[in-house]
Scaffold this motif. Structure first.
Motif, PDB file in Angstrom:
ATOM      1  N   PHE A  16       0.895  -1.169   0.000  1.00  0.00           N
ATOM      2  CA  PHE A  16       0.000   0.000   0.000  1.00  0.00           C
ATOM      3  C   PHE A  16       0.919   1.201   0.000  1.00  0.00           C
ATOM      4  CE2 PHE A  16      -2.420  -3.245   2.335  1.00  0.00           C
ATOM      5  CZ  PHE A  16      -3.568  -3.286   1.574  1.00  0.00           C
ATOM      6  N   VAL A  25       4.043   1.176   2.214  1.00  0.00           N
ATOM      7  CA  VAL A  25       3.962   0.103   3.219  1.00  0.00           C
ATOM      8  C   VAL A  25       3.878  -1.262   2.519  1.00  0.00           C
ATOM      9  CG1 VAL A  25       2.620  -0.841   5.129  1.00  0.00           C
ATOM     10  CG2 VAL A  25       2.727   1.626   4.774  1.00  0.00           C
ATOM     11  N   ALA A  85       2.583  -4.693   3.103  1.00  0.00           N
ATOM     12  CA  ALA A  85       1.744  -5.405   4.071  1.00  0.00           C
ATOM     13  C   ALA A  85       2.021  -6.908   4.033  1.00  0.00           C
ATOM     14  CB  ALA A  85       0.275  -5.126   3.794  1.00  0.00           C
ATOM     15  N   LEU A 113       1.351  -9.534  15.406  1.00  0.00           N
ATOM     16  CA  LEU A 113       1.121  -8.212  15.963  1.00  0.00           C
ATOM     17  C   LEU A 113       0.162  -7.435  15.076  1.00  0.00           C
ATOM     18  CD1 LEU A 113       4.690  -7.061  16.969  1.00  0.00           C
ATOM     19  CD2 LEU A 113       2.728  -7.367  18.467  1.00  0.00           C
ATOM     20  N   SER A 114      -0.363  -6.390  15.640  1.00  0.00           N
ATOM     21  CA  SER A 114      -1.156  -5.469  14.852  1.00  0.00           C
ATOM     22  C   SER A 114      -0.300  -4.951  13.697  1.00  0.00           C
ATOM     23  CB  SER A 114      -1.571  -4.324  15.766  1.00  0.00           C
ATOM     24  OG  SER A 114      -2.434  -3.495  15.109  1.00  0.00           O
ATOM     25  N   GLY A 115      -0.856  -4.964  12.504  1.00  0.00           N
ATOM     26  CA  GLY A 115      -0.108  -4.471  11.341  1.00  0.00           C
ATOM     27  C   GLY A 115       0.769  -5.511  10.679  1.00  0.00           C
ATOM     28  N   SER A 116       0.735  -6.741  11.152  1.00  0.00           N
ATOM     29  CA  SER A 116       1.637  -7.739  10.594  1.00  0.00           C
ATOM     30  C   SER A 116       1.111  -8.296   9.265  1.00  0.00           C
ATOM     31  CB  SER A 116       1.836  -8.884  11.595  1.00  0.00           C
ATOM     32  OG  SER A 116       0.589  -9.415  11.949  1.00  0.00           O
ATOM     33  N   GLY A 117      -0.139  -8.020   8.943  1.00  0.00           N
ATOM     34  CA  GLY A 117      -0.625  -8.418   7.622  1.00  0.00           C
ATOM     35  C   GLY A 117      -1.729  -9.459   7.646  1.00  0.00           C
ATOM     36  N   LYS A 118      -2.285  -9.743   8.814  1.00  0.00           N
ATOM     37  CA  LYS A 118      -3.310 -10.780   8.924  1.00  0.00           C
ATOM     38  C   LYS A 118      -4.536 -10.445   8.084  1.00  0.00           C
ATOM     39  CE  LYS A 118      -3.717 -10.304  13.419  1.00  0.00           C
ATOM     40  NZ  LYS A 118      -2.775  -9.184  13.646  1.00  0.00           N
ATOM     41  N   SER A 119      -5.080  -9.260   8.309  1.00  0.00           N
ATOM     42  CA  SER A 119      -6.280  -8.895   7.558  1.00  0.00           C
ATOM     43  C   SER A 119      -5.983  -8.867   6.068  1.00  0.00           C
ATOM     44  CB  SER A 119      -6.779  -7.514   7.977  1.00  0.00           C
ATOM     45  OG  SER A 119      -7.033  -7.493   9.344  1.00  0.00           O
ATOM     46  N   THR A 120      -4.843  -8.330   5.707  1.00  0.00           N
ATOM     47  CA  THR A 120      -4.483  -8.251   4.293  1.00  0.00           C
ATOM     48  C   THR A 120      -4.483  -9.642   3.669  1.00  0.00           C
ATOM     49  OG1 THR A 120      -3.119  -6.367   4.889  1.00  0.00           O
ATOM     50  CG2 THR A 120      -2.761  -7.329   2.715  1.00  0.00           C
ATOM     51  N   GLU A 158     -10.405 -11.575  13.139  1.00  0.00           N
ATOM     52  CA  GLU A 158     -10.528 -11.212  14.554  1.00  0.00           C
ATOM     53  C   GLU A 158     -11.989 -11.230  15.012  1.00  0.00           C
ATOM     54  OE1 GLU A 158      -8.271  -7.798  15.598  1.00  0.00           O
ATOM     55  OE2 GLU A 158      -6.608  -8.377  14.312  1.00  0.00           O
ATOM     56  N   HIS A 216      -6.097 -12.361  18.033  1.00  0.00           N
ATOM     57  CA  HIS A 216      -5.088 -11.731  18.882  1.00  0.00           C
ATOM     58  C   HIS A 216      -4.813 -12.591  20.125  1.00  0.00           C
ATOM     59  CE1 HIS A 216      -3.453  -8.136  17.339  1.00  0.00           C
ATOM     60  NE2 HIS A 216      -4.604  -7.504  17.179  1.00  0.00           N
TER      61      HIS A 216
END
Ligand code: ATP
Ligand code: ATP
Ligand code: MG
Ligand code: MG
Lengths: 573, 268, 288, 268
Positions: D25, D28, D30, D49-56, D184, D217
């Motif tokens: 992005f 960034v 991801a 961690l938050s931002g590690s790319g799970k949702s992506t 999540e 998480h």
């Protein structure tokens, strides 16, 4: 690799639907009321005989008129600057006045900052009344009270603005996160303290954005107030049109148009920045200033030690980076503009006290309200005014819906389309309704039709924007969730986007109706039909009891629409 | 552990004591005949399901709520009956931090810390420059203490969650409080930031000899952090003991009980 | 629509009657019922009222063929006639059949002022009504110009927006002197309670301004216009109205401007006075 | 556990496979050269961690994102190149539920479930009654299954968090999906509601033989729930193994790595 076996869970007997809860009588009534309003609007369009054929017929007039407008006759530059300055000065001072008055009113009107039910009620009443009384009426009263000069215009715009600004501020305050206020209360801060140090800073972006928004509106209204003697370009325009100096009049109209659009765009840009919709770039001049500032003062390093000045004191001033310079310059510029405007508006306070002492006597000539022997005529024209408001809202809506939908960034087929339609909306918003009305009067002749058309087009500006905004405010993640089921674009739009925005839409449409009824009153003064004619005429022949009777009629109508809006919004949420 | 004698009418000035406290919100009973005291200079953790009354209990200590029935004494002040000025004085001695930090996001970090001093200042303040120089310097000191001196002039909203919670701690510390209340201070932080904040709280409470009362959802953290654990369920104290040697299982009882409110009853 | 004037016009199925409140109106209720009744009865054509605030709009309407009948002010009549909007005067109101239809403009100063005549206005702040007002601007301007006082530079002009506002502004000292039409000063503003008798002194009177004419559009067939002129000349006065039964009695017979008689025919030349004033003042409003 | 052979070009139709996927992005990154496959009928949990790319990662599986580089195959469809109608068909086979449920709060619960069928209906729908009777009945069945039949006509927004998540699950189930993605799903729920939702997910995935891919998480929940655990850090896969016998400590490595984005860098 195993292929998925089709073991599907299925219930042998379908689950029966639970009894559908009976719609509450209130909901049914609210929908019923909305349908009645829609019916009334359709009837109004029919009854006012608004049809395309008659407009096409009148196009010949437009051509004829056009030939008398050109070449445009612009006033000399010096004169032009003087009248523009006068208009801007009046509008700036009026808007600042409105903000200063609205803030305390809003604090008392917001349920989370009010001091008690009495002040809460009083503040709400002030807001509703100042919104319901059109600025034109304030102007007529204040000219009577304070005589000539800029003061009546400023007060008229300022007081009427409290209605909108106060309401928006109060809403914004109620939506604020109450956490910081509670945190300050928990440190032992008093009411004034937590309001000033948490509510006001949190409100700041909304505060300025709303003020700028109102500034635009006041600029357009000031043109109309020219017809009752408020100075500036509006007065010059009114005089030119009254004396049939169309070449001059249309030149002035063009200047007003450009001024309105320019101010609208400028304030739109500032608002977008304030509300954080634009990411400030770090390139260009700002980056340059930053780089210089970095050389001026040692940038802070590490958080464990408080920074000290060379003298060894703890540093408690931020460095002069581009951010601070910009803020400082912004505040400085604003103060300078307001000061300049106040001087330029040339307020004469010398007779203020004497005028104020005359208020009781003045009230005497306005009271008691009486229709004299015109009751039937007045009611009939009030009905026409309401019809104009209804028809204009309906026609405006028909135009505004597609435009607003295409202007919403999350719905439009592409960003370019959205930007195009946003621009169209801004341009339409910039058009003063008065000028539209005059153009339509020329094309279609006198009476309610030109007024309705002018207001309908004007509605597109506001309603289109509100539609676009409320679509953009919908939770896009919900759209995502529906899209993830494999739904098409239009399915997503109807099932998720529109559905979320629906209650907002209804509220906006009723708000527009309220605005249009008030504007319909005003446009009456330029020959657009309805009660406005009698209002102006009654004040011209000093029948002040009739003036106040008309005020009461307008007030009752506007309050009824407002009540309907509040009620339906609450019930249909 | 020193717990004040239970039936003394006016508690020790350093104590916090609930005596038969019931708090109702309409038909909901958030606290139900709670009697408990907290001794000075200890770290006390409140555990309990959502809706069990943890926040309500904390908010009684600095008078953000008043009991429907019963008495609450904090540092010698009868919170249940104190007037406005007594309350302001008390609150000045009791710092509070919240799960959502509750900073004014558009104001600078330094200004947010300064607001912690409002309890001992008179009149309204408009912006950073309206605070006395001494207050601004003290705020800078506290920011240095939580490791954020370099962020003093940033917008509070631009900080990360963990950093914002540190600012909130600095805001509480500038009051030089005797008691620090913390309502789920790490619930909205990621695990790494949480650990940092808990460490900071522990360190500061030791340095300043603070009485800390903190509600938590994370049993793990509670066990490593607390001197004492108080378990709430449906507004009643169901557990109250020293944390030393406690295990996860000892605590489970708090949560095992039947659901306590409508929302939870539906959630299962 | 304008182009049809050259052809033989057809008789319309309704007559739109537009009216601006004349400068000397005494109340908001312009009483046109008797006029309309008489016209409808004689011509058999329906008359529809269209209220308008502003004479420019009426003239545009006449020009565009959307208005067939109108009540104009003396000045607006002159503008309409001379700018080719195509109007024929039908008649004007008088209180007595032998009277010349008309009214006057007054120059006024606050009680106790040391200004005693129009010459004293020189260099003072002077309230006018608005730049299109016959009695509130044009005749006063002509009066000042006769004394070699330029209304734009020889005084500090203020446009008060209305006759009443002008009078009030003089009374409260905003202006040192000003102008308004006669009955505003002598009766209306006093009856409305805004001022007391003696608050204002009249120091100048204009010559008589020709009375407000009623007009028909020349897009109407010539015989219809003649018929209308006839109605104004013979039917539209109190004695005739009582006789024809439109009014039940003389006391009940309400005519605009509280006229005590009714209409008499007028010649276009009656308005030469206004033309002369326009020639003297060269006011912007006269440039049509 | 059967993991598909790594270098096969067109994967088995029941598989989900990432091949050298990078997603950027702006500046960034991801996902950073991710190659991983998920076998059918298993519960896979993504940790990080938050931002590690799970949702992506999840959003690539049903094509809500397209890879900047590399290929993603889902159930035999090449997501990286599939056209609109292929994508609709795929999405119809892949259910997705989110942390914040993402229901249309002002619509009724039943209507929200019906929207899950839009992928196999033509034309837009406005309001509950515009859905075919069969769809409404199927929606009712699914609601009964998640235990909310009695709430069918309530506004979705009026339900508790745990209940709203159940509605979201019903919305995904009505599609009769082969794969269920869950981003999540319990992060915004209290512990009790979380447990209920996780239990429901486990039960349904067993009953329907679903492939579940779920980001979480809470390590504790992951360990008890997953068949397989994939750990992400800064957009790379740093752990990929069967969950059987794993402990908390085994997972810690995922989080111990250096902070992966700006927000976290500041948070420590
Ligand atoms: N201001 C209030 N008005 C009405 N009810 C309230 C109010 N504050 C709390 N309650 C109710 O009191 C009960 C206890 O709430 P409290 O906030 O103390 O719980 P908690 O243990 O802090 O829960 P959580 O972990 O969710 O923060 C709940 O049922 C809650 O709904
Ligand atoms: N639409 C987007 N635009 C820009 N950056 C994005 C976008 N979506 C994700 N990112 C960035 O990609 C990175 C990975 O984000 P992702 O949402 O996949 O993380 P995550 O592991 O799901 O985190 P979380 O636990 O916070 O949900 C982050 O740095 C994020 O900021
Ligand atoms: Mg709580
Ligand atoms: Mg995520």
């Amino acid at each position: 690799m195993a292929v998925v076996t089709e073991i599907r869970h299925s219930t042998p007997t379908p689950t029966p639907l639970p009894p559908r809860p009976r719609a509450s009588a209130n909901r049914v009534a609210a929908w019923g009321a909305l349908i009645v309003v829609l019916g009334a609007a359709i009837w109004s369009v029919a009854d006012l005989e608004i049809n395309i054929a008659s407009m096409v017929q009148s196009l010949g007039n437009a051509a004829d008129f056009t030939s008398r407008v050109f070449p445009l006759d612009f006033p000399p530059l010096g004169e032009l600057l003087v009248m523009t300055g006068q208009t801007l000065a009046i509008v700036v001072v009026a808007t600042v006045l409105a903000v200063l008055l609205s803030l305390p009113v809003a604090i008392f009107a917001a349920s989370n900052t009010t001091s008690g039910p009495v002040m809460h009620g009083a503040a709400r009443i002030i807001i509703v009344l100042s919104r319901a009384v059109p600025d034109l009426i304030f102007a007529i009263i204040f000219f009577r009270l304070f005589g000539l000069g800029a003061l009546p215009g400023i007060l008229a715009l300022g007081l009427h603005s409290i209605g909108m600004i106060g309401k928006l501020y109060a809403d914004a305050i109620e939506e604020l996160d109450g956490g910081p206020a509670e945190a300050v209360r928990a440190t032992g801060g008093s009411r004034v303290q937590w309001i000033t140090s948490t509510v006001i800073p949190q409100l700041m972006p909304q505060l300025i954005a709303t003020a700028l928004h109102r500034f635009d509106i006041n600029l357009r209204t000031s043109v109309l107030l020219g017809y009752v003697g408020v100075g500036g370009i509006g007065l010059e325009l009114a005089n030119a049109l009254r004396t049939m100096q169309y070449q001059r009049g249309m030149a002035l109209a063009l200047i007003i148009l450009l001024l309105c659009i320019g101010v609208e765009m400028l304030s739109g840009a500032v608002r977008a920045r304030l509300l954080g919709r634009v990411r400030p770039g770090r390139g260009g001049a700002r980056g340059f200033i930053d780089r210089i500032a970095a050389g001026w003062i040692t940038a802070p390093r590490g958080g464990r030690e408080p920074q000290r000045t060379r003298a060894g004191r703890i540093r408690i001033a931020p460095q002069w980076d581009s951010e601070r310079i910009r803020r400082f310059a912004g505040v400085g510029l604003t103060v300078a503009i307001v000061a300049l405007a106040t001087l330029y508006a040339d307020l004469n306070f010398s007779t203020l006290l004497k005028d104020l002492l005359a208020v009781p006597q003045l009230m005497g000539i306005f009271l008691p309200p009486s229709p004299q022997d015109l009751l039937g005529t007045l009611l009939e024209s009030m009905l026409v005014t309401i019809q104009i408001g209804l028809a204009a809202t309906l026609l405006g809506l028909v135009l505004a819906l597609p435009i607003g939908i295409l202007a919403a960034r999350n719905v439009a087929p592409s960003a370019r389309v959205a930007n195009l339609f946003r621009t169209i909306i801004v341009v339409i918003r910039g058009l003063p309704e008065l000028i539209l009305a005059i153009v339509f009067i020329v094309i279609t002749g006198l009476g309610p039709i030109p007024g309705t058309l002018a207001l309908a087009i004007g509605s597109v500006g506001l309603l289109g924007k509100l539609v676009a905004d409320s679509l953009e405010e919908t939770d896009v993640r919900v759209q995502d969730a529906v899209r993830a089921t494999g739904a098409t674009g239009s399915q997503v739009f109807y099932a998720a986007t529109l559905r979320q925005a629906m209650p907002q839409f209804i509220a906006h449409i009723l708000y527009q109706l309220d605005v249009n009824i008030r504007s319909a009153t005003l446009l009456g003064i330029v020959g657009a039909g309805g009660i406005g004619f009698y209002l102006l005429n009654a004040s011209r022949v000093q029948a002040f009891d009739v003036v106040s009777f008309i005020i009461v009629m307008v007030l009752v109508t506007v309050l009824a629409v407002e009540a309907l809006a509040v009620w339906t919004r609450r019930t249909l949420r | 552990m020193t717990v004040a004698a239970a039936n003394q009418t006016i508690p020790e000035p350093a104590d916090i004591r609930f005596e038969g406290v019931t708090k109702s919100f309409g038909s909901v009973t958030a606290l139900d005949d709670v009697s408990v005291s907290f001794a000075p200079n200890k770290i006390n953790v409140l555990l309990g399901l959502s809706g069990s009354g943890k926040s309500t209990m904390l908010r009684h200590i600095n008078g953000l709520h008043k009991p429907t029935q019963g008495d609450v004494w904090t540092l010698g002040t009868p919170v249940h009956s104190a007037g406005q000025s007594a309350m302001r004085r008390l609150r000045n001695n009791v710092g509070m931090i919240f799960q959502q930090f509750h900073l004014v996001e558009s104001s600078s970090v330094l200004e947010n810390v300064c607001t912690g001093q409002l309890g001992s200042l008179r009149g309204p303040r408009f912006g950073l420059w309206s605070y006395p120089r001494a207050v601004r310097e003290a705020a800078m000191d506290q920011l240095a203490r939580v490791g954020l001196a370099d962020k003093a002039f940033q917008r509070a909203g631009s900080l990360s969650g963990g950093q914002q919670q540190r600012v909130a701690i600095a805001r509480a510390l500038i009051q030089r409080p005797t008691v620090l209340l913390a309502d789920e201070p790490v619930a909205s932080l990621d695990p790494v930031s949480s650990a940092g904040v808990i460490e900071l709280l522990t360190q500061i409470s030791r340095e300043e000899n603070l009485t800390v009362i903190c509600s938590l959802h994370q049993v793990q953290i509670a066990l490593s952090f607390a001197d004492r654990i108080v378990g709430l369920n449906a507004g009643r104290v169901v557990l109250d003991r020293s944390a030393a040697g406690m295990t996860h299982d000892d605590v489970d009882g708090i949560y095992a009980a039947e659901p306590v409110d409508q929302r939870l009853a539906m959630a299962v | 629509a304008t182009s049809t004037a050259a052809e033989t016009p057809e008789t319309p199925d309704k007559l739109v009657f537009a009216q601006i409140p004349s400068e000397s109106a005494q109340g908001i209720a312009e009483n046109n019922a008797a006029i309309i009744a008489a016209i409808e009865e004689t011509t058999g054509i329906e008359v529809e009222i269209q209220q308008v605030t502003d004479y420019a709009a009426v003239i545009e309407g006449l020009r565009a063929g959307q208005i067939q009948l109108a009540a104009l002010g003396p000045f607006s009549y002159m503008v309409a006639k001379d700018s080719g909007a195509g109007v024929e005067a039908l008649g004007a109101l008088v209180d007595d059949p032998d009277q010349e239809p008309g009214y006057k403009s007054y120059g006024i100063v606050p009680a106790g002022s040391d200004i005693t005549d129009l010459a004293g206005f020189a260099g003072k702040t002077v309230c006018f009504v608005d730049p299109t007002s016959t009695s509130g601007f044009l005749y006063p301007s002509a009066g000042l110009l006769d004394l070699d006082i330029d209304p734009e530079t020889g005084v500090t002009p203020v446009f008060a927006g209305g006759h009443d506002a002008s009078a009030l502004s003089v009374a409260d000292g905003t202006c040192d002197a000003g102008f308004a039409y006669d009955t505003m000063v002598t009766t209306q503003i006093i009856e409305s309670g805004s001022l007391k008798e003696g608050d204002l002194e009249v120091v100048w009177e204009s010559e008589t301004i020709a009375g407000s004419p009623y007009v028909a559009s020349d897009t109407l067939p010539a015989d219809l216009i003649e018929q209308l002129q006839d109605i104004f000349a013979t039917d539209l006065n109190i004695p005739a109205l009582v006789e024809s039964g439109i009014c039940s009695s003389a006391a009940d017979c309400q005519l605009p401007e509280e006229s005590e008689y009714g209409f008499i025919p007028v010649e276009d030349s009656l308005y030469d006075g206004v033309r002369a004033v326009c020639a003297t003042t060269k006011a912007a409003a006269c440039n049509v």
